[in-house]
Design a protein around this motif. Structure first.
Motif, short mmCIF file in Angstrom:
data_model
loop_
_atom_site.label_atom_id
_atom_site.label_comp_id
_atom_site.label_asym_id
_atom_site.label_seq_id
_atom_site.Cartn_x
_atom_site.Cartn_y
_atom_site.Cartn_z
N TYR A 204 -37.78 24.88 1.60
CA TYR A 204 -38.93 24.94 2.52
C TYR A 204 -38.83 26.28 3.24
CZ TYR A 204 -42.30 23.04 5.92
OH TYR A 204 -43.41 22.79 6.69
N ASN A 205 -39.46 27.30 2.67
CA ASN A 205 -39.24 28.66 3.17
C ASN A 205 -40.53 29.42 3.46
OD1 ASN A 205 -36.88 28.23 0.85
ND2 ASN A 205 -36.15 29.14 2.75
N ASN A 206 -40.40 30.37 4.35
CA ASN A 206 -41.44 31.38 4.52
C ASN A 206 -40.87 32.70 4.04
OD1 ASN A 206 -43.66 30.05 5.59
ND2 ASN A 206 -42.91 30.20 7.70
N PHE A 207 -41.42 33.21 2.97
CA PHE A 207 -41.04 34.52 2.44
C PHE A 207 -42.27 34.96 1.66
CE2 PHE A 207 -36.97 36.73 0.59
CZ PHE A 207 -37.49 37.96 0.93
N TYR A 208 -43.23 35.52 2.42
CA TYR A 208 -44.56 35.79 1.86
C TYR A 208 -44.54 36.77 0.68
CZ TYR A 208 -47.37 33.13 5.19
OH TYR A 208 -47.97 32.12 5.90
N GLU A 209 -43.46 37.51 0.54
CA GLU A 209 -43.34 38.40 -0.61
C GLU A 209 -43.37 37.61 -1.92
OE1 GLU A 209 -41.83 38.72 2.22
OE2 GLU A 209 -41.35 40.81 2.69
N CYS B 47 -39.53 27.89 13.78
CA CYS B 47 -40.66 28.66 13.25
C CYS B 47 -41.84 28.58 14.21
CB CYS B 47 -41.06 28.15 11.87
SG CYS B 47 -42.45 29.06 11.16
N TRP C 219 -42.09 23.94 13.14
CA TRP C 219 -41.01 23.19 12.47
C TRP C 219 -39.70 23.90 12.77
CZ3 TRP C 219 -38.53 26.35 9.05
CH2 TRP C 219 -39.26 27.38 8.43
N TYR D 166 -42.91 44.23 4.76
CA TYR D 166 -42.75 43.44 5.98
C TYR D 166 -41.86 44.24 6.94
CZ TYR D 166 -42.05 38.94 8.52
OH TYR D 166 -42.04 37.91 9.43
N ASN E 1 -33.86 32.74 0.98
CA ASN E 1 -33.55 32.81 2.41
C ASN E 1 -33.30 34.24 2.89
OD1 ASN E 1 -32.52 29.90 1.50
ND2 ASN E 1 -33.21 29.82 3.62
N ARG F 285 -30.04 39.57 5.90
CA ARG F 285 -31.21 39.37 6.75
C ARG F 285 -30.79 39.34 8.21
NH1 ARG F 285 -33.51 33.36 6.52
NH2 ARG F 285 -34.70 34.15 8.31
N GLY G 31 -39.20 32.27 14.16
CA GLY G 31 -38.54 32.66 12.91
C GLY G 31 -39.04 33.94 12.28
N PHE G 32 -40.31 34.30 12.52
CA PHE G 32 -40.82 35.49 11.81
C PHE G 32 -40.15 36.78 12.26
CE2 PHE G 32 -43.99 34.90 15.24
CZ PHE G 32 -44.08 36.18 15.77
N SER H 254 -36.99 37.07 12.32
CA SER H 254 -35.75 37.13 11.53
C SER H 254 -36.05 37.64 10.12
CB SER H 254 -35.09 35.74 11.50
OG SER H 254 -34.65 35.39 12.79
N ILE H 255 -36.24 38.91 10.01
CA ILE H 255 -36.70 39.56 8.77
C ILE H 255 -35.65 39.46 7.66
CG2 ILE H 255 -35.94 41.80 9.72
CD1 ILE H 255 -38.18 43.15 8.16
N LYS H 256 -36.16 39.26 6.44
CA LYS H 256 -35.28 39.03 5.28
C LYS H 256 -35.12 40.30 4.42
CE LYS H 256 -36.57 34.17 4.85
NZ LYS H 256 -37.21 33.15 4.01
N1 MTE Z 1 -39.05 38.09 6.20
C1 MTE Z 1 -39.83 38.63 5.24
N2 MTE Z 1 -39.47 39.79 4.69
N3 MTE Z 1 -40.97 38.02 4.80
C2 MTE Z 1 -41.40 36.85 5.35
O1 MTE Z 1 -42.46 36.32 4.94
N4 MTE Z 1 -40.98 35.07 7.01
C3 MTE Z 1 -40.43 34.86 8.34
C4 MTE Z 1 -38.93 35.12 8.40
N5 MTE Z 1 -38.58 36.34 7.71
C5 MTE Z 1 -40.61 36.26 6.38
C6 MTE Z 1 -39.41 36.92 6.76
C7 MTE Z 1 -40.71 33.52 8.85
S1 MTE Z 1 -42.34 33.22 9.29
C8 MTE Z 1 -39.75 32.59 9.04
S2 MTE Z 1 -40.09 31.12 9.82
C9 MTE Z 1 -38.38 32.79 8.54
O2 MTE Z 1 -38.24 34.02 7.81
C10 MTE Z 1 -38.04 31.65 7.62
O3 MTE Z 1 -36.72 31.77 7.17
P1 MTE Z 1 -36.19 30.69 6.11
O4 MTE Z 1 -37.15 30.69 4.96
O5 MTE Z 1 -34.82 31.15 5.73
O6 MTE Z 1 -36.18 29.37 6.83
#
Ligand code: MTE
Length: 355
Positions: A111-116, A170, A174, A226, A255, A260, A268-269, A271-273
Motif C-alpha cells: 500500500y504505497n504512494n510512489f507516483y513515479e 500520510c 492513513w 519529485y 518504499n 529515502r 508522508g509526502f 519523506s521523499i524516496k
Molecule cells: N517520494 C517520491 N519520489 N514520489 C512519491 O510519489 N510519495 C510520498 C512519499 N515519498 C512519494 C515520495 C507520499 S505521498 C507518501 S505518503 C510516502 O512517500 C509513502 O511512503 P510509503 O509508500 O513507503 O508508505
C-alpha cells in the motif's frame, strides 16, 4: 574536495549484531553483514539489469551469465520477497521508537504512494522492480565545502545503522508503524561541511522515465522529478533519518530504494524516496506537492489534527491494515506524536498559516 572514491570491497564497516537487542525473529546466522551487502550490490551492478536486492539472495551463488540473463528477464515484483537481510541494532534513543503494533511487512510494501510508478496504491509494488538501484550515486551540492557526486557505498560507509520504529502519517489520513533501518540525516550533512549560508536542504528523486512508468504518463500531476525540502533545523533534528531498509531487510523498491528520507512528524509526502540529489541552499526550495496544489499542501506540512485539509478532516487517521469491518480509526496527534522532540522548532509560528 569530493570524498575519495574507494573500491566497494575495501574497509567496509561491519555492523555489530547485538542479538539481544535486535528486535526481530531473524536468526543471526541468516543476517548478512554490511560488507556482504555492499559486495552483492556491486555484483548485481555488474549484472547490470536488476534492481538492488531484487535477486540478492539467489544471486549469492550465481553461476553462469545465462542464468543471470534469464533471471533478469523474469524479474518481477515477487522477487522483492528475496530481499537481503540488513543488520541493525534497535536505537538506544527512546524517542526513536514506539511500542505501538508494527504494521505488517506485507501492508507496508503493498500500500504505497510512489507516483513515479502510478497513482494506485498497488502500482508501486507491481512496477517498482523495474527501477535499477545499483549502481547508485548521490550529488551533494550548493552551500557545502565538499560538493561532489558520491557512490551510495561512500555515502553509507561511515554510518552505523540502527532500527527506529516510527509512525508514518500520510496526508490522505492513513498511517502505519514502520521499523526503518538507517541513520540521522544530520550525521550525513555534517560530513560535507555546510556553509553558514545553508538555510534549507533540497532533495531530488531519480528521473528515469524508462524505468518509472509514472514519469512517462501524459496525465501525470507532478512536474518530474519529485522534489522536497526541509528547513536546516528540521533537517538537523535527530529524528530526521535517511533510511535504507525496513523490517530488518534492504529497502524494497516500492518504499524508496535504495535510500529515502523519513521525517516522522510531517505528512508522508515530505519523506521523499529514491534520492539522487541533496542541495544546501539559502533560498526556500520548491516542493512537488506545493507546486501542484499550493492551497492544499504547504511547505511545512507538519501533522496537525487542528488544521484540516481543504477537502477532508485531519483529526483522525486509519491505522493500516484496515477493512470495512475494522476501520481502525484513531485520533491524530499533533506533530504525529513527536511534539516533545520538534514543537520547539516552530515556536511563535502560526501553524494555520504555515501549514
Ligand atoms: N517520494 C517520491 N519520489 N514520489 C512519491 O510519489 N510519495 C510520498 C512519499 N515519498 C512519494 C515520495 C507520499 S505521498 C507518501 S505518503 C510516502 O512517500 C509513502 O511512503 P510509503 O509508500 O513507503 O508508505
Amino acid at each position: 574536495m569530493p570524498l575519495k572514491t574507494t573500491t566497494k570491497s575495501s574497509s567496509k564497516k561491519a555492523v555489530t549484531i547485538n542479538t539481544k537487542r535486535f528486535d526481530s525473529d531473524i536468526l543471526p546466522s541468516e543476517i548478512t553483514s554490511e560488507t556482504n551487502y555492499f559486495n552483492r550490490r556491486s555484483f548485481i551492478g555488474t549484472a547490470g539489469t536488476l534492481a538492488m536486492g531484487s535477486m540478492l539472495s539467489s544471486c549469492a551463488d550465481a553461476d553462469s551469465s545465462a542464468n543471470k540473463a534469464s533471471a533478469a528477464s523474469t524479474a518481477d515484483a515477487s522477487k522483492q520477497n528475496a530481499l537481503e537481510f540488513l543488520p541493525a541494532n534497535k536505537s538506544i534513543n527512546n524517542g526513536f521508537y514506539t511500542d505501538e503494533v508494527k504494521t505488517p511487512y506485507k501492508d507496508i510494501t503493498a500500500y504505497n504512494n510512489f507516483y513515479e510508478f502510478g497513482t494506485d496504491k498497488s502500482d508501486p509494488q507491481r512496477h517498482a522492480h523495474k527501477l535499477v538501484t545499483d549502481p547508485w550515486s548521490i550529488t551533494i551540492e550548493g552551500e557545502v565545502e565538499k560538493p561532489g557526486t558520491y557512490t551510495l557505498e561512500d555515502i553509507l560507509k561511515p554510518h552505523d545503522l540502527e532500527e527506529r520504529i516510527y509512525r508514518l502519517r500520510c496526508v490522505e489520513a492513513w498511517s502505519m508503524v514502520v521499523p526503518w533501518i538507517g541513520f540521522s540525516l544530520a550525521d550525513l550533512l555534517n560530513r560535507f561541511g555546510m556553509t553558514s549560508r545553508a538555510k534549507y536542504v533540497a532533495f531530488e528523486t531519480l528521473y528515469r522515465p524508462d524505468e518509472m512508468r509514472g514519469q512517462r504518463s501524459r496525465f501525470g500531476t507532478i512536474d518530474w522529478p519529485y522534489v522536497e525540502a526541509l528547513r536546516i533545523d528540521e533537517a538537523m533534528n535527530p529524528l530526521t533519518m535517511m533510511a535504507i531498509g525496513l523490517y530488518g531487510k534492504v529497502m524494497p523498491n516500492q518504499n524508496g530504494a535504495p535510500i529515502r528520507l523519513v521525517v516522522p512528524w510531517k505528512y508522508g509526502f515530505k519523506s521523499i524516496k529514491s534520492i539522487v540529489k541533496i542541495r544546501l541552499t539559502d533560498q526556500l526550495p520548491p516542493t512537488s506537492w506545493n507546486k501542484t496544489a499550493p492551497q492544499e499542501y504547504g511547505f511545512y506540512s507538519n501533522v496537525n489534527p487542528a488544521v484540516n485539509h481543504p477537502r477532508w478532516s485531519q483529526a483522525s487517521e486509519r491505522r493500516l491494515p484496515t477493512s470495512l469491518l475494522k476501520p481502525n480509526r484513531i485520533d491524530t496527534l499533533p506533530f504525529n506524536g513527536y511534539a516533545e522532540q520538534v514543537a520547539h522548532l516552530y515556536k511563535g509560528m502560526d501553524l494555520r498559516r504555515n501549514f
